[in-house]
Enzyme design. Structure first.
Site: not given
Length: 760
Positions: A484-485
């Site tokens: 997700d980062c």
């Protein structure tokens, strides 16, 4: 006075891959600060106490804000706050003022290297583990000044519950792991049995009244054993021989969840050594203080499976008991004798080899604060004069965060996640005249934080995966990428690439984006279509039944997550639009499979369970964003309609949303008491509804919510700090300090653009 230092690393035992970009540490300077600044710090502490009386325990990160607002020179009070009357409708102008104020505040608290510093903590057992590690390794006075100790003591006292105990996390009910560890930490920091206006003695009473420290969960048992306050015979075996398992077995170390692996490996080393620190008078006294029975009369074998009922979330099964007893009575006696002790030594050597590799590849940050404390003890036990221990020490400061409630230990920092998220938020506002150089600085930080090279050597044999092109949760040095980062960073860089360079700075090299997309595609499950967080998901979900932790869920293997999957969909779709030639067909298939995963994960009531945020509001907001990015709409997708209907069905009477953290462990939606509003969660719901087309279909629910946010905004553009909002492993809550401003700003900016598109 305390000062936040950015990007500094003046220590011969420190090294960095990018000149410490993103490093944030607190230092005390006795002669620094004006009388006004000292007064502001004291006022912030008093404000926290007042908020605690209202039920809000999270800090508002006021110390950081006081310093950075002053250094920025930005006047955050120049625009008067706007208020919308009860019978008054929101105007475009009032929404614009609220967004502008929040945006200006966000610029004022940006660090010089481009990231947004913030607290990332919440669990009440993090700091005590570090304090135990420092005591055992005789490094307490090397790392902690008297001011550090004073602030750590302040934090522990401030978060003591009314019944005298401490929770697993700051807003949780009292538990043995929280109470015993924080009591021990206070004593190790120099507090006496009667100090703290009776706070220490009340903590002691809670421990004794609840059966004593023999009921502490397994992780607590191990740390107290290392300290010498608990006996190793009272711990279930953690044989390091597991690390020698061959890869053809159904379960072997390479399949283990990365955080489970990084924690249980040093634990197994310490168990094999049965290491403990020196038995000083203080330790001998603690043996008397934390147990109900005299130490030499405790049945340690019986204590192995004893866990206080206040702590128990994942109760051991009958099969667990058989497994532990088999190891304890049959396997361990053999492995400690010749010739099998030769195998045990090989296992210990392998654990050391892996720990050394992992420490070096993360620049001695490790995977997080728990492994950090464990590795420090291991290297001290292995060789107190060794290079490894010396390199670990200066990195301790990377984990310490100061706020008005005291000094706590962070997970590891959320620098990249916050920076990439806030970059998208700022661009969403469309207020170019307010950007100044904030986007240039953020662009620099995101690009500097990308992992440019794979891990060294044969990383696969070290149970690691390729990571070139990805982003971590914090900074480049930590090296452990997350899906997700990485996706959020891609989204931010793509948005920046569409802006004039005089506003956004130099555009990212497209090859770096290709490498990032390659990482994302690798992290997708070939079976479910969902995305893991750190590594590709392991399809054998039945292995979670082996979870040895009484307090956490899902510690055994990597699994798919709704939020990660949704964010990756958004990134891949945005990337394909601007760069349609790189792995286009694979991206198309990936997005289709990922969106199907989201639809299949939807619950009957239309919600999605959020694994990293509280809980159904968080998961549903992200899932709707992912589905809409994949081409689904309210009109053509039942899942989108059901998700929107779920959010509308739980809007409270005043127009907001609020969800209790109890939703996470119970896995069912539970509103906040009195059905009150939480502004961050209200923002999540607004974003989810706008993903689903609510602004165009019927904006009234959004008007009511936006009015709450606008009227809650403070004079400096910030929003009030309320309840804890994030979570990990279903049962432990986290506080993300930047969210209280970032998400209301995002929701209001998007609301302004969607309700008045002709003006945006």
């Amino acid at each position: 006075m305390w000062k936040l230092k950015i990007g500094e690393g003046q220590n011969p035992y420190l090294y960095s891959t990018n000149n410490f970009v993103g490093r944030q540490i607190w230092e005390f300077h006795p002669n620094a600060g004006t009388p006004e600044e000292h007064q502001a710090f004291n006022a912030a502490r008093e404000e926290w106490k007042q908020n605690r009386m209202k039920g809000y325990r999270c800090s508002a990160d006021l110390f950081m804000r006081i310093q950075l607002k002053k250094e920025s020179g930005i006047d955050v009070l120049s625009i008067p706050a706007v208020r919308v009357g009860e019978k008054e409708e929101i105007s475009y102008e009032s929404a614009t003022i609220a967004v502008k104020k929040a945006l200006r505040l966000q610029r004022a608290i940006q660090a010089s290297d481009g990231h947004w510093p913030a607290e990332n903590s919440g669990p009440m057992f993090f700091a005590p583990l570090l304090i135990i590690a420092l005591h055992v390794t005789e490094a307490t006075n090397i790392i902690l000044t008297s001011e550090h100790k004073k602030e750590m003591i302040r934090y522990i006292y401030n978060h003591q519950n009314d019944d005298g105990g401490w929770g697993f996390y700051m807003e949780g009910h009292s538990t043995m792991i929280g109470s015993a560890l924080n009591y021990v930490a206070l004593r190790l920091l120099g507090e006496g049995p009667d100090d703290g206006n009776d706070a220490v003695s009340r903590g002691h009473r809670w421990i004794i009244d609840h059966g004593g420290a023999t009921g502490i969960p397994s992780w607590g048992k191990l740390f107290l054993s290392v300290l010498g306050v608990y006996d190793w015979d009272g711990c279930n075996p953690l044989p390091p021989d597991f690390w020698l398992f061959p890869s053809f077995l159904p379960y072997h170390p390479a399949k283990m969840w990365c955080y489970g692996r990084s924690v249980y490996m040093p634990m197994s080393y310490l168990y094999a050594k049965k290491y403990h620190g020196p038995l000083s008078d203080l330790i001998l006294s603690l043996r008397k203080e934390v147990h109900v029975k005299p130490y030499d009369q405790i049945d340690w074998n019986k204590a192995r499976n004893n866990c206080c009922k206040d702590d128990l979330y994942n109760p051991p099964t009958f099969m667990h008991d058989i497994f532990w007893d088999t190891l304890n009575y049959c396997v361990e006696p053999l492995m400690r004798r010749w010739p099998l002790n030769k195998i045990r030594q090989k296992a210990v050597d392998k654990a050391i080899k892996h720990m050394r590799y992992h420490a070096e590849e993360t620049k001695y940050l490790t995977n997080g604060c728990i492994e950090k404390s464990l590795q420090m003890i291991c290297w001290w036990a292995h060789n107190p004069n060794g290079e490894e221990f010396k390199r670990h020490l200066p990195r301790v400061h990377d984990f310490l965060w100061l706020a008005e409630d005291g000094m706590k230990m962070q997970t590891f920092g959320s620098q990249l996640w916050d920076c990439a998220l806030i970059t998208e938020v700022i661009i969403t506002s469309g207020m170019v005249e307010e950007y100044d150089d904030s986007l240039k600085k953020a662009n620099f930080y995101i690009k500097e934080s990308q992992i440019k090279e794979n891990l060294s050597g044969d990383f696969k044999s070290m149970y690691r995966h390729f990571n070139k092109g990805g982003w971590t949760f914090s900074d480049q040095d930590s090296s452990l990428i997350t899906s997700d980062c990485t996706a959020q960073a891609i989204k931010a860089l793509l948005l920046l690439s569409e802006m004039p360079t005089k506003i956004s700075g130099e555009e990212v090299n497209v090859q770096r984006l290709y490498e990032a997309v390659n990482v994302l595609l690798y992290l997708q499950s070939p079976l479910s279509g969902g995305f893991g967080c750190w590594e590709p998901p392991i399809p054998q979900s039945y292995l979670q039944a082996l979870n040895p932790s009484e307090v956490f869920a899902d510690t055994v293997i990597e699994q798919e997550h709704v939020e990660c999957t949704a964010t990756v969909i958004e990134a891949l779709v945005a990337f394909k639009r601007l760069h349609p030639t790189h792995r286009a067909k694979e991206i198309e298939i990936s997005v289709e499979r990922a969106s199907r995963f989201l639809e299949e994960r939807q619950r009957p009531d239309g919600s999605w369970y959020g694994y990293w945020g509280i809980c159904f509001l968080y998961g549903t907001s992200f899932a709707l964003g992912g589905l809409v990015a994949a081409g689904k709409t309210y009109e053509n997708c039942e899942a989108v309609r059901n998700g929107v209907d779920f959010l509308l069905s739980i809007q409270n009477e005043e127009g907001g949303w609020g969800e209790s953290f109890e939703s996470c462990p119970s896995m069912k939606y539970i509103p906040l008491e009195r059905n009150r509003t939480n502004f961050v969660q209200t923002s999540w719901a607004m974003l989810g509804l706008m993903h689903g087309g609510q602004a165009e279909r019927d904006p009234e629910p959004l008007h009511k919510a936006a009015k709450l946010l606008i009227n809650a905004q403070m004079d400096d553009g910030d929003f009030p700090q309320q309840d804890i909002n994030m979570v990990f492993m279903k049962n432990c809550m986290l506080h993300y300090g930047q969210f209280r401003n970032a998400f209301p700003l995002w929701a209001l900016a998007k609301y302004r653009n969607r309700v008045w598109p002709q003006n945006a």
